[in-house]
Design a protein around this motif. Structure first.
Motif, PDB file in Angstrom:
ATOM      1  N   LEU B 448       0.832  -1.205   0.000  1.00 50.93           N
ATOM      2  CA  LEU B 448       0.000   0.000   0.000  1.00 50.93           C
ATOM      3  C   LEU B 448       0.869   1.260   0.000  1.00 50.93           C
ATOM      4  CD1 LEU B 448      -2.791   1.351   0.246  1.00 50.93           C
ATOM      5  CD2 LEU B 448      -2.522   1.235   2.726  1.00 50.93           C
ATOM      6  N   VAL B 449       1.868   1.284   0.843  1.00 48.96           N
ATOM      7  CA  VAL B 449       2.719   2.470   0.932  1.00 48.96           C
ATOM      8  C   VAL B 449       3.514   2.643  -0.368  1.00 48.96           C
ATOM      9  CG1 VAL B 449       4.628   3.554   2.190  1.00 48.96           C
ATOM     10  CG2 VAL B 449       2.797   2.409   3.440  1.00 48.96           C
ATOM     11  N   ASN B 454       4.469   5.731  -5.175  1.00 45.95           N
ATOM     12  CA  ASN B 454       4.448   5.779  -6.637  1.00 45.95           C
ATOM     13  C   ASN B 454       3.615   6.975  -7.091  1.00 45.95           C
ATOM     14  OD1 ASN B 454       5.000   4.759  -9.245  1.00 45.95           O
ATOM     15  ND2 ASN B 454       2.907   3.946  -9.344  1.00 45.95           N
ATOM     16  N   PHE B 455       2.518   7.162  -6.395  1.00 49.20           N
ATOM     17  CA  PHE B 455       1.661   8.315  -6.675  1.00 49.20           C
ATOM     18  C   PHE B 455       2.439   9.612  -6.466  1.00 49.20           C
ATOM     19  CE2 PHE B 455      -1.192  11.493  -4.744  1.00 49.20           C
ATOM     20  CZ  PHE B 455      -2.134  11.645  -5.736  1.00 49.20           C
ATOM     21  N   PHE B 456       3.111   9.706  -5.349  1.00 55.57           N
ATOM     22  CA  PHE B 456       3.807  10.957  -5.031  1.00 55.57           C
ATOM     23  C   PHE B 456       4.966  11.253  -5.970  1.00 55.57           C
ATOM     24  CE2 PHE B 456       1.986  10.452  -0.672  1.00 55.57           C
ATOM     25  CZ  PHE B 456       1.232  11.599  -0.713  1.00 55.57           C
ATOM     26  N   ARG B 457       5.679  10.226  -6.379  1.00 51.68           N
ATOM     27  CA  ARG B 457       6.852  10.531  -7.209  1.00 51.68           C
ATOM     28  C   ARG B 457       6.416  11.062  -8.563  1.00 51.68           C
ATOM     29  NH1 ARG B 457       9.341   5.728 -10.392  1.00 51.68           N
ATOM     30  NH2 ARG B 457       7.476   4.514 -10.780  1.00 51.68           N
ATOM     31  N   PHE B 458       5.200  10.745  -8.978  1.00 50.83           N
ATOM     32  CA  PHE B 458       4.720  11.325 -10.235  1.00 50.83           C
ATOM     33  C   PHE B 458       3.954  12.617 -10.017  1.00 50.83           C
ATOM     34  CE2 PHE B 458       5.002   6.831 -11.835  1.00 50.83           C
ATOM     35  CZ  PHE B 458       6.137   7.092 -12.587  1.00 50.83           C
ATOM     36  N   GLU B 459       3.393  12.780  -8.834  1.00 48.01           N
ATOM     37  CA  GLU B 459       2.614  13.990  -8.582  1.00 48.01           C
ATOM     38  C   GLU B 459       3.450  15.115  -7.989  1.00 48.01           C
ATOM     39  OE1 GLU B 459      -0.169  14.602  -9.762  1.00 48.01           O
ATOM     40  OE2 GLU B 459      -0.967  12.636 -10.278  1.00 48.01           O
ATOM     41  N   SER B 460       4.632  14.797  -7.522  1.00 47.81           N
ATOM     42  CA  SER B 460       5.550  15.845  -7.069  1.00 47.81           C
ATOM     43  C   SER B 460       5.757  16.796  -8.240  1.00 47.81           C
ATOM     44  CB  SER B 460       6.888  15.211  -6.674  1.00 47.81           C
ATOM     45  OG  SER B 460       7.895  16.217  -6.623  1.00 47.81           O
ATOM     46  N   SER B 474      12.552   6.645  -2.032  1.00 52.11           N
ATOM     47  CA  SER B 474      11.692   5.874  -1.124  1.00 52.11           C
ATOM     48  C   SER B 474      10.950   4.806  -1.901  1.00 52.11           C
ATOM     49  CB  SER B 474      10.668   6.781  -0.445  1.00 52.11           C
ATOM     50  OG  SER B 474      11.296   7.831   0.211  1.00 52.11           O
ATOM     51  N   TYR B 475      10.435   5.204  -3.050  1.00 54.21           N
ATOM     52  CA  TYR B 475       9.704   4.236  -3.865  1.00 54.21           C
ATOM     53  C   TYR B 475      10.615   3.080  -4.254  1.00 54.21           C
ATOM     54  CZ  TYR B 475       7.525   2.105  -7.917  1.00 54.21           C
ATOM     55  OH  TYR B 475       7.011   1.200  -8.794  1.00 54.21           O
ATOM     56  N   GLU B 476      11.850   3.390  -4.598  1.00 50.78           N
ATOM     57  CA  GLU B 476      12.782   2.344  -5.004  1.00 50.78           C
ATOM     58  C   GLU B 476      13.055   1.378  -3.848  1.00 50.78           C
ATOM     59  OE1 GLU B 476      15.038   5.286  -8.188  1.00 50.78           O
ATOM     60  OE2 GLU B 476      16.103   4.630  -6.391  1.00 50.78           O
ATOM     61  N   VAL B 515       4.534  10.816   5.458  1.00 53.97           N
ATOM     62  CA  VAL B 515       3.681  10.341   6.552  1.00 53.97           C
ATOM     63  C   VAL B 515       3.397   8.840   6.482  1.00 53.97           C
ATOM     64  CG1 VAL B 515       1.401  10.580   7.589  1.00 53.97           C
ATOM     65  CG2 VAL B 515       2.711  12.616   6.975  1.00 53.97           C
ATOM     66  N   PRO B 516       2.982   8.322   5.331  1.00 57.75           N
ATOM     67  CA  PRO B 516       2.710   6.880   5.283  1.00 57.75           C
ATOM     68  C   PRO B 516       3.938   6.035   5.634  1.00 57.75           C
ATOM     69  CG  PRO B 516       1.935   7.949   3.268  1.00 57.75           C
ATOM     70  CD  PRO B 516       2.681   8.977   4.050  1.00 57.75           C
TER      71      PRO B 516
END
Lengths: 165, 560, 360, 528
Positions: B448-449, B454-460, B474-476, B515-516
């Motif tokens: 889940l995290v 993954n969402f954040f690295r593209f939405e940053s 972090s995603y890696e 946070v997550p």
């Protein structure tokens, strides 16, 4: 997607969009949305035509293709790549993910033989991921063109995809 | 597609079940209650559960019944029949058994502050939703519409409008909970010949769609609220930045603007006064980060949605450098009712620290998903049991995520924390936008995290280092954990990245992206360590092997 | 004026000064990569974070305006740790193929990484993400593997040159700097002024002509030889060769600005066509009449050339009179040289027939 | 700000960038008057695309409107100037309607321009060769001065008439007496006092008559007036108008001494070739277009036997003085023994009032340079001229009338040729054609032709054109672009094989003797 992909078509498109939205800085994104709507994506030639109408500093900058390109590549609803006849949007946000989205995504990629952001060689499909569409109540969600499908399972996919020519 | 759910009245019964309660017969009480509930045929309408650490020993065992949030105690097994018959069956609160509010301590102390009225009667924001034709200004007017504006323009000074809001205690519903009256006050008191009102309707937090529901079902309430805001702060122009994907909301809002203009409720000399207000829709184009107010302003200005450095804040240097008020849709939706009635009236709802109602969206592994509006301060357990009708397939609750991607992961142990600004802040949980993602025991927290990152690295937006690179690194690492490729020091690295993102990012996106990660390592460390040390994913979700290259190739956009 | 305290020092600066500039005025250097005094503040790299009383989190000093009675701490162990973190993150996206760049060792990222004792080997990316030398511009070398997205190039092109060639494309982890609509620099209307190179802190944009030439022995400030603006530039000299031209914020006329000719049009100095020996026509040495087309050239020493010149000029003057000679001095030469030509024509030859190309 | 006859962003690129920033960040309103859609027009509030050679009607027309609207600065005109009434009379014929017809600029744009220029104070006028390289060059300049006096924009920061000098040290070459009529510091050769001063300083009798200009000297060869030319760092074949005529003259010259850094188009006509030093190889000063004197520092040694030009001329001077008829008496500055250019500057300072306070030592201390006049070693220099008072006392309005260009298109040569430089090259191209990168970007001459004309000429995809005038013809690549209006082509002179100066006319301004490079009539044909 009705506008002509000729030099004159781009010219006319740019003229109409500028006429509608104006040339102030806050018009730039609406203009790009308009072009994207018309062509399904933003052809670079259209950027050049738009730029020609902005031939004086807008705010503290002179608008060049680069700035328009920069905007178009920043915002997800704007595409710089030509897309297929049908655009398959898959929501990859957490709500859909925990309700089975992961399996649907695998199945979708396999059945279309496409990865995220790709368009099939025959120009039929483009597979695009999106963040939440606000239909989390019925996740996992897949949107094809204007149609939204909720509670999608891998098993339902072939039937859904078969509805499109 | 999604309709506003009519909320069924169901009840949640919690019995204290710590060792002291047990000594005093809580197990017997539980048994008796279950028997009585079954006997009365209420098994499908009432949820029975336990709670620990509820304070005052002289009250044990005690019983809490939601949604009324009534506390009985001490309760003996013999009282079970009366409670079920009178309270659960007939809806009559048994006054003489109620614990006086001042005696409530420990983790249920907050209940003293909770208003007991029924949720269905407390719709403020969604008052008209589903009841009027959203494309009819006449419908809106019949249902008290534009009364607040008329009252403000004809009977109140801008300062009085702000005063009323301040009295109401309304806090921003975008997530941070900043007092709305104070914000208006700041913009009003900033000098400037040109000011703007912006309504932030770029609702992009995954799982959140309350603003869409408001805009689609009651657009005039926002038109009215924005006009009120403009009047109060001295603005004559406003923008509503609506998420690009919300086509219907945009259409309805456009129609609302035109109707209001036609009736002289927008434009020059509104209602014959000196007050003029012009309202424009600005469509988003697909960028989560534009929910951040300065990114939103940049976006209106025709730029990439990169958040600005603050200070200065938009209240003094906003759109085109002018003082600008930015409020969320839900916040604004509360404004006309407050001004129509009064700040005092509003304060009666919710908790003293967070007055009013909150609109939630609930979804995930639950039986019923949808939107509901309740007073501030319900608990997560209540939300799941009463409004979402329990976990799907009877599975166990594992965690909830509040407020979309940027919210907190709430483990089962925090289910009874009331959802209001003060209490959540105290518990280290973020209330966020009001999205409640409920995940069951089959959810892998690492997976889940990973999805969230993954969402954040593209939405940053990519502007600042900690967010742009921190989310990617972090995603890696998370990906490596799901592939069984990580060492234990990866967790230290994750924490370090999270710390950098929190402390050094330019805006909330980078800060909340961490946070997550922190919550995962705080509440679910054992599960994460199992991936690394035992090489297994306890839920069986993660592949635990390398399926695809860990880091994707990045192609330059340039042809060169 | 605003008074504030930085590291305990009381500083007075004008309103709207950033904390970073205020610190600089107080002689305190705050590390930064994305900030430059000539450019609009950006606040992207976050290397310049400081602690400010009243704020919970560290603040980017390059984008924070000073306020009255502000109290700022620019360095302590926590901030040093924060900077190390930022540098490590930046380095984790920084790939160096190992060639000697054209800046002559002025890489600001590596400078700060060394300052904070970061193990470069460990911190740097192990894989390239972009093609090295990805743009065909003859002057600007592009290696986006070294780009840290500080956007100084973008701002230099906008705030200094006013050309808007560079911009950011995409977002998040995929953010990158591109020319125009993802084209080559020249197609994006680049004027090759090299401002982007001059402001790049990492060498992602580099002087193509100076690659592999290393650091200069010395820099010599001089005045440009092209147009009448009179830009100041620095000739970077190594082994008696000009290996690079740089600009300097201190230059009164132009600051960091130069045009393509000023910054890159210097290689004519070392062109093989340069005249390196006095030459005279053979007929002059032979004392024979002038053949058609004036005949062949002979390389001679200075004395021969000078004596011959003097003899021919005096002869012409003595035969046809002073006014039969014309002297053309040069708008490309020094004031002192032009003065001498004026003196030569008037004093030595005795004519006012002197002019130059001002009219042309 | 008014830019007229200056392709600023290409010719003075660094000033160009400053103007762009001023427009974007300081809200400066920019009016550009130019026949071509040059780059700076995209930053202009208004572009006046006037017909070439109609600058005077345009400026007169603007002044006419200014008077009509009462925008003139009456105080300034009254207190600081004279001759206004005559100008007012002249302006009467230049009605906006008439001017619109002459210039081809729409009436409303004339009004708009006048309003922008008159109501934004201070307003600066910038001009370059597009103003001076006409037979009416001097009149053009005077008319711009009229405009600025009328608006009270002289002697104030941010105002003024600002010529952008073409070459790096044109200003300096003029200041140093590199002109046929003046010694250094514009001390007139015909003025007894000046002449006597220099005779005393140099210990020689000096000529009393004004000498010949470059545009007179070379044709003078044909007329047997000139027998020897000593040319320093110039390439008359490429940079002077009507190249074929120049070639013929040079061919005939008895003695040509060429002091250069590269073999040039002129070197085939030379008898002696002396290798000079480039700017990187010598120290001294340049004076920029703002009259700012700045240091040049030697960075490297000259290649081979090449020597700084001051060394060479001093050597020759000594040797000439040692032989022949002309004698020099001992005098304070009669000698030619210089060890360095600093000593030469000291001599300049001693003899030149406007440079009196200039010395290398001082310039080394203050790298920002000095704006002349610098009256003495303490004087701070003069960044703005005419503050409070004009040099001559009152500013004099000069009535200026329109004179059409010397050669206009006709049936045989139906198009108009405009010439100039491009960003990537410099003048005759001697340096820039030897810079690999510059050549890579701009490798051959291009003739700018309007798409409409290209269609009429049947260019139709063909790349090359032949352009002919009454004086010569060239072949070059065509660049089809709407930068140029119909009926006009534009060519540069950076490439000897297709230099525009094969075509240009040697018609001169009667006062300044500047050739009319900017306008001549040509015929264009498509090739292969």
């Amino acid at each position: 997607m009705s506008a002509h992909t000729t030099d004159n078509g781009y010219k006319e498109m740019a003229r109409l969009a500028i006429e509608k939205h104006g040339t102030s800085p806050d018009a730039l994104i609406p203009i790009l949305l308009e072009v994207n709507q018309e062509y399904g994506y933003i052809p670079v030639k259209a950027l050049t035509e738009i730029k020609k109408h902005l031939n004086a500093p807008v705010g503290d900058r002179l608008i060049q293709e680069g700035h328009l390109f920069s905007l178009a590549s920043f915002y997800h609803m704007l595409s710089l790549k030509a897309r297929g006849r049908h655009i398959v949007l898959f929501c990859e946000s957490a709500p859909c993910h925990v309700t089975g989205g992961r399996a649907v995504w695998q199945a979708l990629q396999e059945q279309l033989s496409l990865s995220a952001g790709e368009t099939s060689p025959d120009g039929k499909w483009s597979l695009v991921t999106t963040s939440c569409l606000g239909a989390c109540g019925v996740g996992p969600v897949v949107v094809i063109d204007e149609d939204m499908y909720g509670n999608v399972t891998p098993e339902r996919l072939p039937e859904i995809l078969s509805r499109y020519e | 597609m999604m309709e506003v759910k009519v909320i069924n009245k169901r009840a949640l019964v919690l019995v204290s079940d710590d060792s002291e309660s047990r000594r005093l017969g809580s197990q017997e009480l539980l048994q008796a209650l279950r028997t009585e509930i079954d006997r009365c045929g209420l098994a499908n309408e009432v949820d029975l559960n336990t709670i620990v650490d509820v304070g005052a020993k002289n009250l044990l065992p005690l019983v809490i019944i939601y949604p009324e949030a009534v506390v009985y105690g001490p309760v003996h097994p013999a009282d079970a029949g009366r409670i079920v018959k009178e309270h659960l069956s007939q809806g009559r609160v048994i006054e003489e058994m109620i614990v006086p509010k001042h005696q409530l301590t420990g983790r249920i102390a907050w209940l003293a502050a909770r208003s007991g009225a029924l949720p269905a009667a407390q719709r403020i924001v969604l008052e008209r939703a589903g009841r009027i034709d959203p494309e009819s200004i006449e419908d809106y007017i019949i249902y008290d519409g534009y009364q607040a504006l008329t009252k403000a323009l004809t009977q109140m000074t801008p300062a009085q409008v702000i005063e009323e809001l301040t009295i109401s205690g309304l806090q921003g519903r975008g997530g941070a909970g900043f007092p709305t009256g104070k914000k208006w006050e700041i913009v009003a008191s900033t000098s400037g010949s040109k000011k703007y009102v912006i309504c932030n309707a770029d609702e992009s937090e995954p799982g959140t769609y309350k603003d869409r529901v408001i805009l689609e079902s009651d657009p005039h309430s926002i038109v009215e609220a924005m006009a009120l805001a403009a009047y109060a702060i001295g603005a004559d122009e406003g923008f509503i930045y609506i998420r690009g994907e919300y086509q219907l909301a945009q259409q309805r809002f456009q129609k609302a603007i035109e109707q209001a203009q036609a009736l002289g409720l927008l434009g020059e000399h509104i209602l014959g006064t000196d007050f003029s207000f012009h309202l424009h829709i600005h469509s988003g184009a697909g960028a989560y980060v534009c929910g951040e107010e300065t990114a939103l302003i940049e976006s209106i200005e025709g730029k990439r949605g990169e958040p600005r450095s603050r200070p200065p804040y938009p209240t003094t240097h906003g759109l085109w450098g002018c003082p600008t008020l930015v409020n969320n849709v839900e916040t604004l939706a509360n404004v006309p009712p407050i001004l129509r009635r009064s700040g005092e009236w509003y304060k009666k709802f919710g908790t003293p620290s967070s007055p009013g109602t909150k609109v939630y969206t609930i979804f995930g592994n639950v039986n019923l998903t949808g939107v509901f509006e309740v007073p501030m301060g319900i608990t997560l357990r209540e939300a799941i049991s009463i409004y979402a009708k329990g976990m799907k397939n009877g599975a166990a609750f594992k965690l909830a995520q509040t407020g979309g991607s940027s919210g907190s992961l709430i483990p089962a142990s925090l289910q009874d924390t009331p959802l209001d600004f003060a209490a959540t802040r105290k518990a280290g949980v973020s209330l966020g936008s009001g999205a409640l993602l409920i995940a069951d025991e089959n959810t892998c927290v690492v997976d889940l995290v990973k999805v969230l990152l993954n969402f954040f690295r593209f939405e940053s937006c990519g502007k600042c280092t900690p967010c742009r690179i921190g989310t990617q690194r972090s995603y890696e690492i998370l990906t490596r954990i799901t592939q069984g490729q990580a060492e234990l020091d990866a967790l230290d690295e994750l924490l370090k990245l999270a710390d950098q993102m929190v402390r050094l990012s330019n805006c909330g996106l980078g800060q909340t992206a961490a946070v997550p990660i922190r919550d995962m390592l705080k509440h679910f460390r054992t599960e994460v360590e199992a991936h690394i040390q035992l090489g297994v994913c306890p839920t069986g979700v993660c592949p635990m092997r390398v399926e695809a290259p860990a880091a994707e190739e990045m192609q330059p956009l340039a042809s060169a | 004026m605003i008074t504030l305290k930085i590291d305990g020092k009381t500083v007075e600066v004008p309103e709207n000064t950033t904390v970073l500039r205020a610190a600089e005025a107080a002689g305190i250097t705050i590390p930064t990569l994305c900030d430059h005094p000539d450019l609009t503040p950006y606040g992207g790299c976050r290397l310049c974070v400081v602690e400010v009383k009243g704020y919970r989190l560290p603040m980017a000093s390059c984008a924070l305006p000073v306020s009255q009675d502000m109290e700022v701490i620019t360095e302590n162990p926590a901030l040093a740790e924060a900077r190390r973190g930022i540098l490590e993150l930046l380095l984790s996206d920084y790939y160096d193929q190992g060639y000697e760049d054209g800046l002559g060792g002025s890489n600001e990222l590596l400078h700060w990484a060394e300052h904070y004792h970061i193990d470069l080997e460990q911190a740097m990316a192990k894989q390239p993400r972009y093609r090295v030398d990805s743009d065909p511009n003859p002057f600007v070398w592009v290696d986006m593997n070294k780009c840290i997205l500080c956007t100084r190039c973008i701002r230099a092109c906008a705030d200094v040159q006013g050309r808007f060639v560079w911009s950011l494309a995409a977002r998040g982890a995929h953010t990158q700097v591109v020319a125009g609509a993802g084209t080559t620099m020249l197609d994006a209307r680049c004027e090759s002024c090299g401002a982007c190179v001059a402001y790049c802190p990492t060498g992602a944009l580099n002087n193509k002509m100076s690659l592999h030439l290393g650091a200069a022995d010395r820099k010599v400030t001089t005045t440009c030889t092209y147009c009448g603006v009179g830009c100041q530039l620095e000739l970077n000299v190594k082994d008696d060769k000009v290996i690079r031209v740089t600009s300097n914020s201190d230059a009164a006329v132009n600051g960091m600005r130069l045009c393509v000719k000023g910054r890159y049009g210097y290689d004519f100095i070392h062109h093989p066509d340069r005249l390196t020996q006095p030459q005279v026509r053979k007929y002059l040495l032979d004392g024979t009449p002038r053949p058609p087309g004036r005949g062949e050239w002979v390389t001679v020493d200075w004395d021969t050339a000078l004596d011959l010149t003097a003899a021919k000029l005096s002869a012409c003057r003595d035969i046809y009179g002073s006014n039969s000679l014309g002297i053309l001095c040069s708008a490309k030469c020094l004031n002192e040289e032009n003065y001498l030509f004026n003196k030569f024509a008037r004093q030595v030859i005795g004519t006012n027939n002197i002019d130059h190309c001002a009219r042309l | 700000m008014l830019i007229i006859g200056s392709n600023t962003t290409e010719q003075h690129p660094v000033f160009g960038t400053m103007i762009r920033q001023a427009v974007m960040h300081r809200g400066v309103k920019l009016v550009v008057a130019d026949p071509r859609k040059i780059d700076i027009t995209e930053f202009a509030t208004l572009h006046l695309q006037l017909r070439p050679g109609t600058d005077i009607p345009l400026v007169n027309g603007l002044m006419n409107i200014i008077l009509e609207k009462g925008w003139e600065d009456r105080d300034f005109i009254l207190n600081r100037t004279e001759g206004f009434d005559e100008v007012r009379q002249t302006l009467e014929h230049y009605t906006p309607e008439h001017v619109a017809q002459l210039t081809g600029i729409p009436l409303e744009k004339l009004y708009e321009a006048a309003e922008i220029l008159a109501t934004n104070k201070p307003m600066a006028v910038m001009w370059a060769m597009g103003i001076t390289q006409h037979i009416v060059g001097v009149n053009n300049v005077m008319d711009l001065a009229n405009l600025q006096m009328m608006l009270g924009n002289l002697g104030v920061p941010g105002g003024g008439v600002n010529p952008l000098r073409g070459q790096n040290n044109v200003q300096g070459a003029c200041d140093m007496g590199g002109l046929p009529n003046v010694y250094s510091g514009y001390q007139n050769v015909t003025l007894d006092a000046s002449r006597e001063k220099f005779e005393a300083a140099w210990g020689a009798q000096l000529s009393q008559t004004v000498g010949m200009t470059v545009t007179e000297m070379i044709p003078g060869i044909e007329e047997d007036k000139i027998h020897a030319l000593y040319v320093l760092g110039e390439d008359p074949i490429v940079s002077d108008p009507n190249s074929s005529h120049i070639r013929k003259c040079m061919e005939e010259c008895d003695l040509v001494i060429l002091q250069e850094i590269f073999p040039s188009e002129t070197s085939p006509y030379a008898d002696i070739l002396l290798p000079g030093a480039s700017f990187a190889e010598k120290s001294g000063t340049f004076t920029n277009t703002e009259r700012r004197v700045q240091m040049v520092h030697q960075a490297i040694s000259p290649p081979g036997e090449a020597r700084p030009d001051w060394w060479i001329i001093a050597e020759i001077a000594r040797r000439v003085l040692a032989q022949g008829a002309r004698q020099v008496q001992p005098a304070p500055y009669s000698g030619w023994e210089y060890e360095n250019t600093s000593q030469i500057m000291d001599e300049v300072a001693a003899l030149t009032p406007s440079y009196a306070g200039v010395s290398h030592a001082r310039l080394e201390r203050d790298p920002a340079g000095l704006h002349w006049p610098v009256k003495d070693a303490e004087h701070p220099g003069t960044p703005i001229l005419h503050v409070g008072q004009f040099t001559r006392g009152k500013g004099h309005f000069m009535p200026v009338e329109h004179v059409p260009p010397a050669e206009l298109p006709d049936e045989a040569y139906p198009m108009l040729l405009n010439t100039g430089r491009v960003l990537y090259h410099w003048h005759g191209g001697e340096m820039t054609r030897r810079s690999a990168g510059l050549l890579e970007i701009y490798s051959h001459a291009k003739i700018e032709i309007n798409p409409e004309d290209a269609r009429m000429l049947g260019l139709n995809g063909k790349r090359r054109v032949r352009v002919s005038s009454r004086r010569g013809s060239i072949e070059a690549h065509a660049w089809i672009t709407d930068r140029v209006p119909t009926g006009m082509i534009f060519s540069n002179f950076h490439f000897p094989e297709s230099s525009a100066n094969e075509l240009t006319i040697a018609a001169l301004d009667p006062v300044a003797k500047i050739p009319e490079y900017k306008i001549c009539a040509v015929r264009v044909e498509a090739l292969d």
